[in-house]
Design a protein around this motif. Structure first.
Motif, mmCIF file in Angstrom:
data_model
loop_
_atom_site.group_PDB
_atom_site.id
_atom_site.type_symbol
_atom_site.label_atom_id
_atom_site.label_comp_id
_atom_site.label_asym_id
_atom_site.label_seq_id
_atom_site.Cartn_x
_atom_site.Cartn_y
_atom_site.Cartn_z
ATOM 1 N N ILE A 174 0.849 -1.189 0.000
ATOM 2 C CA ILE A 174 0.000 0.000 0.000
ATOM 3 C C ILE A 174 0.884 1.239 0.000
ATOM 4 N N ARG A 175 0.547 2.158 -0.882
ATOM 5 C CA ARG A 175 1.234 3.445 -0.915
ATOM 6 C C ARG A 175 0.206 4.557 -0.755
ATOM 7 N N ARG A 176 0.486 5.464 0.144
ATOM 8 C CA ARG A 176 -0.433 6.574 0.415
ATOM 9 C C ARG A 176 0.017 7.824 -0.328
ATOM 10 N N HIS A 177 -0.906 8.412 -1.085
ATOM 11 C CA HIS A 177 -0.665 9.664 -1.793
ATOM 12 C C HIS A 177 -1.473 10.773 -1.121
ATOM 13 N N ALA A 178 -1.395 11.972 -1.665
ATOM 14 C CA ALA A 178 -2.075 13.110 -1.050
ATOM 15 C C ALA A 178 -3.590 12.938 -1.043
ATOM 16 N N GLY A 179 -4.178 12.512 -2.157
ATOM 17 C CA GLY A 179 -5.634 12.410 -2.222
ATOM 18 C C GLY A 179 -6.170 11.011 -2.404
ATOM 19 N N PHE A 180 -5.301 10.019 -2.481
ATOM 20 C CA PHE A 180 -5.751 8.643 -2.691
ATOM 21 C C PHE A 180 -4.666 7.683 -2.216
ATOM 22 N N ALA A 181 -4.980 6.406 -2.269
ATOM 23 C CA ALA A 181 -4.010 5.360 -1.942
ATOM 24 C C ALA A 181 -4.097 4.295 -3.020
ATOM 25 N N GLU A 182 -3.033 3.519 -3.164
ATOM 26 C CA GLU A 182 -3.046 2.434 -4.139
ATOM 27 C C GLU A 182 -2.526 1.168 -3.487
ATOM 28 N N ILE A 183 -3.157 0.062 -3.846
ATOM 29 C CA ILE A 183 -2.789 -1.228 -3.271
ATOM 30 C C ILE A 183 -2.475 -2.202 -4.391
ATOM 31 N N ASP A 184 -1.396 -2.964 -4.207
ATOM 32 C CA ASP A 184 -1.020 -4.048 -5.107
ATOM 33 C C ASP A 184 -1.100 -5.341 -4.302
ATOM 34 N N LEU A 185 -2.027 -6.203 -4.672
ATOM 35 C CA LEU A 185 -2.257 -7.448 -3.948
ATOM 36 C C LEU A 185 -1.519 -8.588 -4.638
ATOM 37 N N LEU A 186 -0.546 -9.163 -3.940
ATOM 38 C CA LEU A 186 0.248 -10.241 -4.524
ATOM 39 C C LEU A 186 -0.297 -11.624 -4.197
ATOM 40 N N GLU A 187 -0.856 -11.783 -2.993
ATOM 41 C CA GLU A 187 -1.410 -13.077 -2.584
ATOM 42 C C GLU A 187 -2.652 -12.850 -1.737
ATOM 43 N N GLY A 188 -3.574 -13.823 -1.774
ATOM 44 C CA GLY A 188 -4.752 -13.769 -0.916
ATOM 45 C C GLY A 188 -5.832 -12.861 -1.466
ATOM 46 N N SER A 189 -6.616 -12.275 -0.565
ATOM 47 C CA SER A 189 -7.694 -11.376 -0.958
ATOM 48 C C SER A 189 -7.876 -10.310 0.110
ATOM 49 N N VAL A 190 -8.440 -9.178 -0.282
ATOM 50 C CA VAL A 190 -8.716 -8.087 0.645
ATOM 51 C C VAL A 190 -10.073 -7.490 0.318
ATOM 52 N N VAL A 191 -10.659 -6.827 1.298
ATOM 53 C CA VAL A 191 -11.910 -6.103 1.119
ATOM 54 C C VAL A 191 -11.651 -4.660 1.513
ATOM 55 N N ILE A 192 -12.006 -3.715 0.636
ATOM 56 C CA ILE A 192 -11.748 -2.304 0.867
ATOM 57 C C ILE A 192 -13.068 -1.563 0.976
ATOM 58 N N GLY A 193 -13.195 -0.708 1.967
ATOM 59 C CA GLY A 193 -14.408 0.084 2.149
ATOM 60 C C GLY A 193 -14.203 1.119 3.232
#
Length: 311
Positions: A174-193
Motif C-alpha cells: 500500500i502506498r499513500r498519496h495526497a488524495g488517494f491510496a493504491e494497493i497491489d495485492l500479490l497473494e490472498g484477498s482483501v476487502v476495501i471500504g
C-alpha cells in the motif's frame, strides 16, 4: 535512523481509588467509612497490605534516611496507590499504539506480535495496535509492504484516512498519496471500504490485482494487474523506469533523497527515461541523464538542477 516509539500519556485519576483511600483515612481519624461493593479489587489490595506487619518492612526501613519514620498508614496508602498505578499502566500500555517510522531514504522490516511482517519504505510512518484478536495498523504516511500472518478468527485491518483494508492472511503493498491510496495485492484477498461501514459498498480484490481508492475506500479507477516488479524493486533498494516521463522519474527519485533534483524548464520534463537506479543515488541518476540524453546538470547548494540539452 529508524525509530520505534511507544507513546505514553499520564493515567487519569481513578475516582474509585481516591474515594477508598479517603475512607481509610476517615477510619483512622475516628470517622465513618462508606465503602461501596464495587470497590472489591481495591479492598483485596488493601486487605493484603493490611496483613503485613512491621517486620515485613524491615529491609526497606533500613534504607530510609535516619530520623525519618514512616507509619503503617503511609505504607498502606503508598502501596495502594502504587498498585493502582501499576494496574492503570498495564491498561494504558495495551491501549496505546506502537509507532514505527523511517526517515527519507530508509527502509526497514518489522515483526508484529502476531507474527506478521511489515516492510516500511522511505519516509513512512505506521501506528500498530496488535493484541490478541485486535490487529489494526494505521498507515499515516508513506508506503508499506504487508506479509500478514493468518490467525483463525482474527482479521487484520489497515486504515488510511476513512478507508479500511480488511484481510485475514495475505501479502500486499500500500502506498499513500495526497488524495488517494493504491494497493497491489500479490497473494490472498482483501476487502476495501469505509472503516465504519460494515454493510456498505465494499470492493473485493483477489491475488494479482491492483487498484486506487479514495479517502473513503471507494475506487477511483478500474482494477489493473498488480505491479509485482515495482514492489520487488523498492524492497531491494532500487527503482526501474521504462519510457517514463522525466518529471515522473524525478519525483520517484526524490522520494529517497535528501538532495532533490529540480527541473529548470518544462521541456526537459517531457523526455522519457529508461533504466534501473539505486534508490537515493540522485547523483548517478543525474549523470546518467547527462551522458545518455545530453541533459545539462548543475549542482546547487541544496539540489541538482536539470535543463534541456544544449543545441
Amino acid at each position: 535512523m529508524v525509530r520505534t516509539v511507544i507513546p505514553f500519556r499520564p493515567a487519569p485519576r481513578d475516582a474509585e481509588a481516591d474515594a477508598f483511600v479517603a475512607d481509610r483515612l476517615k477510619e483512622e481519624t475516628g470517622g465513618t467509612a462508606s465503602v461501596r461493593a464495587e470497590q472489591g479489587q481495591i479492598v483485596d489490595v488493601w486487605d493484603a497490605l493490611g496483613q503485613l506487619d512491621v517486620a515485613d518492612f524491615e529491609q526497606d526501613r533500613a534504607r530510609i534516611e535516619p530520623g525519618v519514620r514512616m507509619n503503617r498508614r503511609a505504607w498502606m496508602v503508598g502501596g495502594t496507590l502504587a498498585a493502582g498505578v501499576a494496574m492503570g499502566g498495564v491498561f494504558l500500555w495495551r491501549q496505546q499504539p506502537v509507532i514505527h517510522e523511517t526517515a527519507v531514504g530508509e527502509r526497514r522490516t518489522i515483526r508484529l506480535p502476531d507474527g506478521s511482517e511489515v516492510t516500511l519504505n522511505t519516509a513512512t510512518r505506521i501506528a500498530a495496535r496488535v493484541d490478541g484478536d485486535r490487529r489494526d495498523v494505521v498507515l499515516e504516511q508513506g508506503e508499506a509492504f504487508f506479509d500478514v500472518a493468518h490467525l483463525d478468527g482474527a482479521a487484520f485491518n489497515v486504515f488510511i484516512n476513512e478507508a479500511r483494508v480488511h484481510v485475514t492472511g495475505t501479502r500486499f503493498n500500500i502506498r499513500r498519496h495526497a488524495g488517494f491510496a493504491e494497493i497491489d495485492l500479490l497473494e490472498g484477498s482483501v476487502v476495501i471500504g469505509r472503516k465504519d461501514d460494515v454493510d456498505g459498498k465494499r470492493l473485493r480484490l483477489t491475488a494479482d490485482q491492483a487498484i486506487r481508492f479514495d479517502r473513503k475506500g471507494q475506487p477511483v479507477a478500474p482494477a489493473t494487474p498488480a505491479r509485482a516488479s515495482y514492489v520487488e524493486d523498492w524492497r531491494q533498494g532500487r527503482v526501474s523506469f521504462y519510457r517514463t516521463p522525466l518529471r515522473e522519474a524525478v519525483g520517484e527519485m526524490n522520494r529517497y533523497s535528501q538532495t532533490p533534483i529540480v527541473l529548470d524548464d518544462e521541456a526537459v520534463g517531457n523526455l522519457s527515461v529508461d533504466g534501473v537506479f539505486e534508490t537515493g543515488d540522485t547523483v548517478a541518476f543525474a549523470k546518467a541523464l547527462r551522458d545518455l540524453r545530453g541533459i545539462r546538470i548543475r549542482q546547487g547548494a541544496q539540489a541538482w538542477h536539470l535543463a534541456s540539452p544544449t543545441k
